[in-house]
Write a protein that holds these residues in place. Structure first.
Motif, PDB file in Angstrom:
ATOM      1  N   GLY A 123       2.013   1.723  13.622  1.00 49.11           N
ATOM      2  CA  GLY A 123       3.060   2.032  12.665  1.00 49.11           C
ATOM      3  C   GLY A 123       2.590   2.912  11.523  1.00 49.11           C
ATOM      4  O   GLY A 123       1.839   3.863  11.692  1.00 49.11           O
ATOM      5  N   GLY A 124       3.008   2.547  10.306  1.00 44.53           N
ATOM      6  CA  GLY A 124       2.664   3.330   9.128  1.00 44.53           C
ATOM      7  C   GLY A 124       1.430   2.842   8.414  1.00 44.53           C
ATOM      8  O   GLY A 124       1.306   3.050   7.199  1.00 44.53           O
ATOM      9  N   ALA A 125       0.503   2.212   9.122  1.00 40.17           N
ATOM     10  CA  ALA A 125      -0.715   1.711   8.481  1.00 40.17           C
ATOM     11  C   ALA A 125      -1.519   2.863   7.901  1.00 40.17           C
ATOM     12  O   ALA A 125      -1.536   3.978   8.434  1.00 40.17           O
ATOM     13  CB  ALA A 125      -1.561   0.937   9.485  1.00 40.17           C
ATOM     14  N   GLY A 126      -2.223   2.584   6.805  1.00 36.16           N
ATOM     15  CA  GLY A 126      -3.041   3.589   6.160  1.00 36.16           C
ATOM     16  C   GLY A 126      -4.334   3.860   6.907  1.00 36.16           C
ATOM     17  O   GLY A 126      -4.683   3.163   7.864  1.00 36.16           O
ATOM     18  N   PRO A 127      -5.083   4.885   6.451  1.00 34.19           N
ATOM     19  CA  PRO A 127      -6.305   5.281   7.166  1.00 34.19           C
ATOM     20  C   PRO A 127      -7.323   4.156   7.320  1.00 34.19           C
ATOM     21  O   PRO A 127      -7.917   3.998   8.388  1.00 34.19           O
ATOM     22  CB  PRO A 127      -6.846   6.428   6.304  1.00 34.19           C
ATOM     23  CG  PRO A 127      -5.664   6.963   5.572  1.00 34.19           C
ATOM     24  CD  PRO A 127      -4.767   5.790   5.341  1.00 34.19           C
ATOM     25  N   HIS A 128      -7.562   3.367   6.255  1.00 36.68           N
ATOM     26  CA  HIS A 128      -8.559   2.302   6.365  1.00 36.68           C
ATOM     27  C   HIS A 128      -8.101   1.222   7.349  1.00 36.68           C
ATOM     28  O   HIS A 128      -8.913   0.675   8.101  1.00 36.68           O
ATOM     29  CB  HIS A 128      -8.840   1.695   4.990  1.00 36.68           C
ATOM     30  CG  HIS A 128      -9.651   2.586   4.105  1.00 36.68           C
ATOM     31  ND1 HIS A 128     -10.941   2.956   4.398  1.00 36.68           N
ATOM     32  CD2 HIS A 128      -9.346   3.198   2.939  1.00 36.68           C
ATOM     33  CE1 HIS A 128     -11.407   3.754   3.442  1.00 36.68           C
ATOM     34  NE2 HIS A 128     -10.463   3.919   2.545  1.00 36.68           N
ATOM     35  N   SER A 129      -6.808   0.918   7.351  1.00 33.21           N
ATOM     36  CA  SER A 129      -6.294  -0.054   8.321  1.00 33.21           C
ATOM     37  C   SER A 129      -6.441   0.471   9.741  1.00 33.21           C
ATOM     38  O   SER A 129      -6.793  -0.268  10.660  1.00 33.21           O
ATOM     39  CB  SER A 129      -4.825  -0.372   8.023  1.00 33.21           C
ATOM     40  OG  SER A 129      -4.685  -1.085   6.813  1.00 33.21           O
TER      41      SER A 129
END
Length: 812
Positions: A123-129
């Motif tokens: 989904g829209g998870a950020g880069p670190h996630s």
């Protein structure tokens, strides 16, 4: 870097690239065909990817590098490196891998395959996630049951270090829909293409290629949910649903041709083809008020033809082929009653029978005169349409109603696939009712519609006639399965879902925790430092919960079992020695769901919460029961212990939606119950505050997908609700990072581990696994009396297995 940085400019011909002395002028001489061109483009682009995955690549790389590599037959980790994957925005790596030929498939694709398994859920998870999730998925796929290798453990930007994995995840997701899928079918176009067609709860119809790519623009009904789809020759499709209408579509043109039926205030309960002996084929349409009509499948005008009479209630219909020129009989289900109507007979209905639960599906079998049905009781039966005789019965699935059926062929034999409310699919032999293979697990919500696809030699090296199974789930996913096996990719060992897992302190290697893991096949302790297992001779009853305890200096493992018993085991027997059983605790009448051990007044106490609705307190020093409470109206889902300024407090959570606090000596209630307004409360955890008075909050995780914090003294909520946004909360765990930051971890059937800062309520990290999770456990770096750890260690377990990793929120 973003689109605002300007268009991408490749190095000019004759100019050296950044990776060596070879020039594009030299490359251009080798462009023998389009494949070679894409290969050379992929090679050049891959050299532009930074080594550090925290640095965003140019948008052209993230959008197109994987496609160039696939078309150039170099889809591998060298040409689509790790550093570009967390930024990959084409959302089709899994599709490209399925389409890759043998040349590309033989290349090293470990990171690509790891990304493909979690890509549909990221989904829209950020880069670190994204980096963290990819790191964990790669370790789970490449280092099963292997001790940590420090030299290979680091990935820049990842917030975890994987320590140990025993994980067998499905990689069969075809597509993810933004809306809930309601119906599914397969059609073959006039040019011979097989397409999947799905309908959703917003009235949208989508076409998919067998590998999951959208085939054409969606069709919009602008009505209710599309619950029925019926393909017809000539690229035609009938749709129907909750707005009471039947619509005719031309699929390949994307056109609405007609709306022959429109009955507002009702819904269409069935849509099927039917042909009586000697009569032309018609389309039958049943509505929620019991009205049954027939349409000509060419003109779509009403047809005056004999039809059975229905009760004024929704009906399910299935034509049952009688073989040869005998035409069809019609199976009709309304509620718990099933009747078979034979138009050859003057008296109409030939027989009827009642079921324990409401019938949910009827299907015609690839055997003349026979059909299958399922109901809310979990029953799956096979019947003769002429006599009504039950010819076979499938063994009852372990939990809940069966909600979907489809007929298929497995190794040349007629079979039926079922989808259950327990989120699993199962395949049954239509002649004997016996199970074919094990349960097919991976959906995080019930599969609501099923269909089949023809297998090909590359996808399915199996006997001619075996089909692939495709399911549409209420979890918004389309998945593809190989009946009798774990998926449609390479063969993998089928593992049983983990029923309980816990971290139990250091093992034989300094600082390396032991992991207790149980599934239906057995129980074992794993040393994460050596990778070696120690069997636990726990008997035939499946373990349902673990707890660790220290009694008079001796480390104990406590196990709860499906027979409602609780057993104590000594772990003080040296490295790799089987634990010794010390004693048993009897008292619960149904299995224990959760346990927690804690010291109090020089003794070690154990609290247990059971499916029988009781909370029980035990003295482990004397191995005896102390008290029992039956205040929860239904099952106790979780228990925990709070360390408050007034001493320890037991907290329990239940199916009745309450959280209750108890005195650890008398087990009398402390204060009024907390009515959490989260429907079922599945999990509780203690959240200590960093305050001089030792204040502690209670975290509750609910079936509604929210987490709430409570002041146990006032019984009032603290702060705002936290929402995991991907289904119910099944487990909670609190820890502090190495720098002292308070974190609450939550997970559930959605398969994502969420981390929050409990001081600020800010969401810190999403760790996506792609497989349902049901348990979390933690060894905190600051945990009193625990092993010395530089960072907190977290365990997550569920359908796919167990993974253990440390958390490094402050960076690498």
């Amino acid at each position: 870097m973003s689109d605002a940085d300007g268009p991408y400019r490749a190095p000019r011909p004759g100019r050296s690239d950044t990776g060596g002395s070879k020039t594009w002028a030299d490359d251009s001489k080798a462009w023998a065909d389009t494949k070679d061109a894409h290969r050379l483009i992929a090679e050049a682009l891959s050299r532009l990817v930074a080594a550090d995955p925290t640095i965003p690549p140019h948008p052209y790389l993230s959008r197109h590098l994987a496609q160039h590599a696939a078309r150039g037959e170099v889809l591998d980790d060298a040409h689509v490196p790790l550093a570009v994957l967390p930024w990959e925005s084409s959302a089709n790596v899994r599709t490209l891998l399925r389409q890759s030929d043998a040349v590309s498939a033989a290349r090293r694709q470990e990171w690509l395959e790891a990304w493909a398994r979690i890509e549909p859920f990221i989904g829209g998870a950020g880069p670190h996630s994204r980096l963290t999730s990819l790191h964990l998925a790669h370790h789970a796929a490449t280092h099963p049951r292997t001790p940590l290798d420090p030299s290979a453990a680091r990935v820049s930007g990842s917030r975890v270090t994987p320590l140990w994995s025993d994980w067998t995840a499905q990689d069969n997701v075809l597509a993810v829909s933004e809306t809930r899928l309601e119906s599914l079918t397969r059609t073959t176009t006039t040019d011979g293409r097989s397409l999947l067609v799905s309908g959703d709860n917003h009235g949208t119809i989508r076409m998919w290629e067998p590998h999951g790519v959208p085939a054409m623009a969606p069709l919009h009904t602008y009505g209710g949910a599309v619950q029925h789809l019926l393909p017809l020759p000539g690229d035609l499709l009938l749709s129907a649903g909750t707005d009471g209408s039947v619509r005719v579509w031309h699929l390949t043109r994307g056109q609405l041709l007609a709306e022959p039926v429109h009955r507002p205030g009702t819904w269409v309960s069935a849509l099927t083809l039917f042909a009586a002996k000697g009569a032309p084929e018609v389309v039958l349409v049943a509505h929620s008020d019991g009205r049954l009509g027939a349409l000509d499948p060419v003109t779509f005008r009403p047809v005056d033809t004999p039809l059975p009479s229905l009760d004024p209630a929704p009906a399910l219909l299935s034509g049952v082929s009688l073989g040869g020129a005998e035409g069809m009989a019609l199976a009709v289900a309304q509620g718990r009653r099933v009747r078979v109507w034979d138009p050859r007979r003057a008296d109409g209905y030939t027989h009827e029978h009642e079921h324990e639960g409401a019938v949910r599906a009827l299907v015609d079998l690839a055997a003349p005169g026979r059909y299958a049905l399922c109901d809310d009781s979990g029953y799956i039966g096979f019947r003769d349409a002429s006599t009504g005789r039950e010819t076979a019965v499938a063994p009852a699935p372990p939990a809940g109603p069966v909600v979907a059926l489809t007929a298929l062929t497995v190794a040349g034999r007629a079979a039926v696939a079922s989808g259950g409310s327990d989120h699993t699919l199962r395949v049954w032999d239509a002649w004997t009712g016996a199970a074919i293979g094990g349960p097919l697990e991976g959906h995080t919500a019930p599969p609501v519609a099923l269909t089949t696809l023809p297998g090909t030699s590359r996808e399915l090296p199996a006997p001619t006639g075996q089909e692939l199974l495709v399911s549409a789930g209420a979890d918004h996913t389309l998945r593809r399965w190989k009946p009798g096996g774990p998926g449609v990719g390479a063969e993998r060992a089928v593992r049983r879902p983990v029923t309980a897992a816990a971290l139990s302190g250091p093992g034989s290697t300094a600082g390396a925790p032991l992991i207790a893991v149980a599934d239906e096949s057995g129980t074992a302790l794993w040393d994460t430092g050596t990778g070696r297992p120690v069997p636990l001779p726990a008997g035939h009853a499946t373990v349902t919960a673990f707890a660790s305890a220290l009694v008079r200096g001796e480390p104990l493992l406590v196990t709860a079992h499906s027979d409602a018993g609780v057993q104590l085991w000594s772990l003080d027997r040296g490295a790799h020695a089987a634990p010794a059983r010390l004693a048993g605790l009897l008292g619960h009448s149904l299995p224990v769901r959760s346990m927690a051990a804690f010291p109090h007044d020089g003794r070690t106490l154990l609290v247990t919460g059971g499916a029988d609705g009781t909370v029980r307190l035990w003295d482990l020093d004397r191995v005896c029961a102390l008290a029992c409470r039956e205040d929860h109206l239904l099952s106790v889902r979780d228990v925990a212990v709070l360390d408050t300024a007034q001493g320890p407090r037991i907290v329990s959570a239940g199916t009745d939606g309450t959280v209750r606090l108890w005195d650890p000596v008398t087990l009398r209630p402390v204060g009024a119950p907390l009515h959490c307004e989260q429907r079922v409360v599945n999990a509780v955890a203690a959240v200590p505050l960093d305050e001089p008075d030792g204040a502690v909050l209670v975290a509750s995780g609910g079936e509604d997908g929210t987490i709430r914090l409570w002041d146990p003294g006032t019984g009032r909520p603290v702060g705002r609700r936290l929402d995991i946004c991907d289904g119910p909360v099944a487990a909670l765990a609190f820890f502090r990072t190495a720098a002292g930051r308070p974190c609450l971890a939550a997970t559930g059937p959605g398969g994502t581990i969420h981390l929050w800062d409990t001081d600020t309520g800010s969401h810190l990290l999403r760790i996506v696994t792609g497989s349902p999770l049901g348990a979390l456990d933690v060894l905190d770096a600051r945990q009193p009396g625990g092993p010395h750890l530089a960072h907190p260690v977290l365990l997550a377990a569920g359908v796919a297995g167990v993974c253990v990793f440390d958390i490094r929120m402050e960076g690498r």
